[in-house]
Design an enzyme around this catalytic site. Structure first.
Site, PDB file in Angstrom:
ATOM      1  N   LYS A   1      55.821  17.039   3.720  1.00  0.00           N
ATOM      2  CA  LYS A   1      56.975  17.567   4.434  1.00  0.00           C
ATOM      3  C   LYS A   1      58.223  16.698   4.207  1.00  0.00           C
ATOM      4  O   LYS A   1      58.659  16.558   3.095  1.00  0.00           O
ATOM      5  CB  LYS A   1      56.610  17.721   5.908  1.00  0.00           C
ATOM      6  CG  LYS A   1      55.251  18.418   6.135  1.00  0.00           C
ATOM      7  CD  LYS A   1      55.241  19.813   5.539  1.00  0.00           C
ATOM      8  CE  LYS A   1      54.028  20.671   5.802  1.00  0.00           C
ATOM      9  NZ  LYS A   1      52.723  20.192   5.523  1.00  0.00           N
TER      10      LYS A   1
ATOM     11  N   ARG B   1      40.685   4.746  -7.513  1.00  0.00           N
ATOM     12  CA  ARG B   1      40.395   5.271  -6.173  1.00  0.00           C
ATOM     13  C   ARG B   1      40.583   4.161  -5.145  1.00  0.00           C
ATOM     14  O   ARG B   1      41.119   4.366  -4.066  1.00  0.00           O
ATOM     15  CB  ARG B   1      38.966   5.845  -6.105  1.00  0.00           C
ATOM     16  CG  ARG B   1      38.516   6.154  -4.673  1.00  0.00           C
ATOM     17  CD  ARG B   1      37.319   7.094  -4.568  1.00  0.00           C
ATOM     18  NE  ARG B   1      36.301   6.884  -5.558  1.00  0.00           N
ATOM     19  CZ  ARG B   1      35.418   5.865  -5.554  1.00  0.00           C
ATOM     20  NH1 ARG B   1      35.451   4.962  -4.599  1.00  0.00           N
ATOM     21  NH2 ARG B   1      34.525   5.762  -6.515  1.00  0.00           N
TER      22      ARG B   1
ATOM     23  N   ASP C   1      50.835  12.356  15.306  1.00  0.00           N
ATOM     24  CA  ASP C   1      51.251  13.015  14.077  1.00  0.00           C
ATOM     25  C   ASP C   1      52.779  13.081  14.108  1.00  0.00           C
ATOM     26  O   ASP C   1      53.374  13.819  14.894  1.00  0.00           O
ATOM     27  CB  ASP C   1      50.627  14.421  14.016  1.00  0.00           C
ATOM     28  CG  ASP C   1      50.906  15.108  12.688  1.00  0.00           C
ATOM     29  OD1 ASP C   1      51.954  14.826  12.080  1.00  0.00           O
ATOM     30  OD2 ASP C   1      50.081  15.947  12.266  1.00  0.00           O
TER      31      ASP C   1
END
Ligand code: P1T
Length: 384
Positions: free
Chosen positions: A195, A46, A170
């Site tokens: 994307k 993690r 963004d």
């Protein structure tokens, strides 16, 4: 080095242990320590993982930033950016955002004592008017999802920095190949790597890229403390994807322009939103801060009935959420990606029930156009 060389090589050096040309998938949760406090830079996956570290170095380089952080989704990445704030802080966001971002702000973070106002980010004056003494973050998309409005990143960053406000952009729609927010003055570039960065519609992920070491320190802390990290395999898929980012983006843009031009001439289409068209009201601004226009566009069919008929009739284009993969996707923002935005607000933004969005893929463009043409034929009514 050039963009493609960086994309292919930074973080992606041959494996020192075996010479493997491809970064291995370090599918491990933990790392053996030789004695207390002695390890090889990794303790627990993690906190850090070599496959993720490779991706983070790579994405930082592509965005021209000093520090990159990978997350389990674009939403997790955006959430981490808002973790820079404290209860009582105010955020000015663009009025047109991905519906999930709006939902995170309105239905999650408001309950934690953050406040949000939305500005027309096409107009610096409107952003200025929306600022408050406790504004700490300006969060924008450019071009916006799905109506493709453009914000002047450099002018907005200038305004924000005079007031000590952080600017996050963004950059999902453009990818760093066509737009580099940090170079234009923003503090944070954020991505849904789901994307264009992945590019193959086979993973979900996010990323945050910054230059300021203090901001980086806080994002690194949050990444570990909150724990929304991507699996090594997800990181590997994005590392695979970014190698062809430049060639894919060039083709997405070439196909995007051809489809936009075709739709603009089509008698059944009312308006086309694509920043590469000279008819786009902010075409000049787009040209000045982007080096290409990408593969995202939306257009007005005139009614929900028309949109439904079109979406039912496509054969090559797939009716689906998401974007940025090699295959052409077509969607209905009002009922899909932006369903969480109230209807009156959607109408105000132009996200009407007749609006259709296309993520233009890299198939042969004449095939995409032929499919859209036959689907447009099925539309019962001409827009008024
Ligand atoms: O889906 P996820 O990886 O969590 O990313 C969220 C996100 C963030 N920012 C932008 C600009 C986005 O478009 C998205 C996700 N968008 C879609 C799923 C969509 O079809 O528009």
């Amino acid at each position: 080095m050039g963009f493609s060389t960086d994309a292919i090589h930074i973080g992606q050096e041959p494996d020192p242990a075996t010479g493997a040309i491809i970064v291995p998938i370090y599918q491990t949760s933990t790392y053996v320590q030789t004695e207390l406090g002695h390890h090889k830079g990794y303790e627990y996956s993690r906190t850090g993982n070599p496959t993720r570290a490779a991706l983070e170095r790579n994405l930082a380089a592509l965005e021209g930033g000093a520090f990159g952080f990978a997350f389990s989704s674009g939403m997790a990445a955006i959430h981490a950016v808002t973790g820079l704030l404290r209860t009582g802080d105010h955020v000015v966001a663009g009025r047109n955002l991905y519906g999930g971002t709006f939902r995170l702000f309105e239905r999650v973070l408001r309950d934690y004592g953050l406040s949000f106002d939305y500005a027309d980010t096409r107009r610096v004056n409107d952003v200025d008017r929306t600022l408050r003494p406790n504004t700490r973050l300006l969060f924008i998309e450019t071009p916006t999802n799905p109506v493709m409005e453009i914000a002047d990143i450099s002018a907005i960053s200038h305004l924000a920095h005079e007031r000590g406000i952080l600017v996050a952009v963004d950059n999902t729609f453009m990818s760093p190949y066509f737009q580099r927010p940090l170079a234009l003055g923003a503090d944070v570039a954020v991505h849904s790597t789901t994307k264009y960065l992945n590019g193959h519609s086979d993973g979900v992920g996010g990323a945050v890229i910054v230059n300021n070491p203090d901001v980086a320190g806080r994002i690194r802390f949050l990444q570990n403390a909150v724990g929304a990290v991507p699996a090594p395999f997800e990181c590997w898929l994005v590392l695979r994807g970014v190698k062809t980012l430049a060639v894919r983006m060039r083709q997405h843009s070439e196909n995007g322009l051809a489809v936009a031009q075709h739709l603009e001439r089509h008698p059944k289409v009312k308006t086309v939103h694509y920043p590469g068209l000279p008819s786009h009201p902010q075409h000049e601004l787009a040209r000045s801060q982007m080096t290409g226009f990408g593969g995202m566009l939306s257009f007005e069919t005139g009614s929900r009935e028309n949109a439904c008929a079109l979406l039912k009739s496509v054969r090559l284009c797939s009716l689906a959420e998401s974007l940025g993969g090699v295959e052409t996707l077509i969607s209905h923002p009002a009922s899909m990606t932006h369903a969480s935005v109230p209807e009156d607000e959607r109408d105000r933004l132009g996200i009407t029930s007749g609006l259709v969005r296309i993520s233009v893929g890299v198939e042969d463009v004449e095939d995409i156009i032929a499919d859209l043409d036959q689907a447009l034929e099925s539309m019962p009514v001409c827009p008024s």
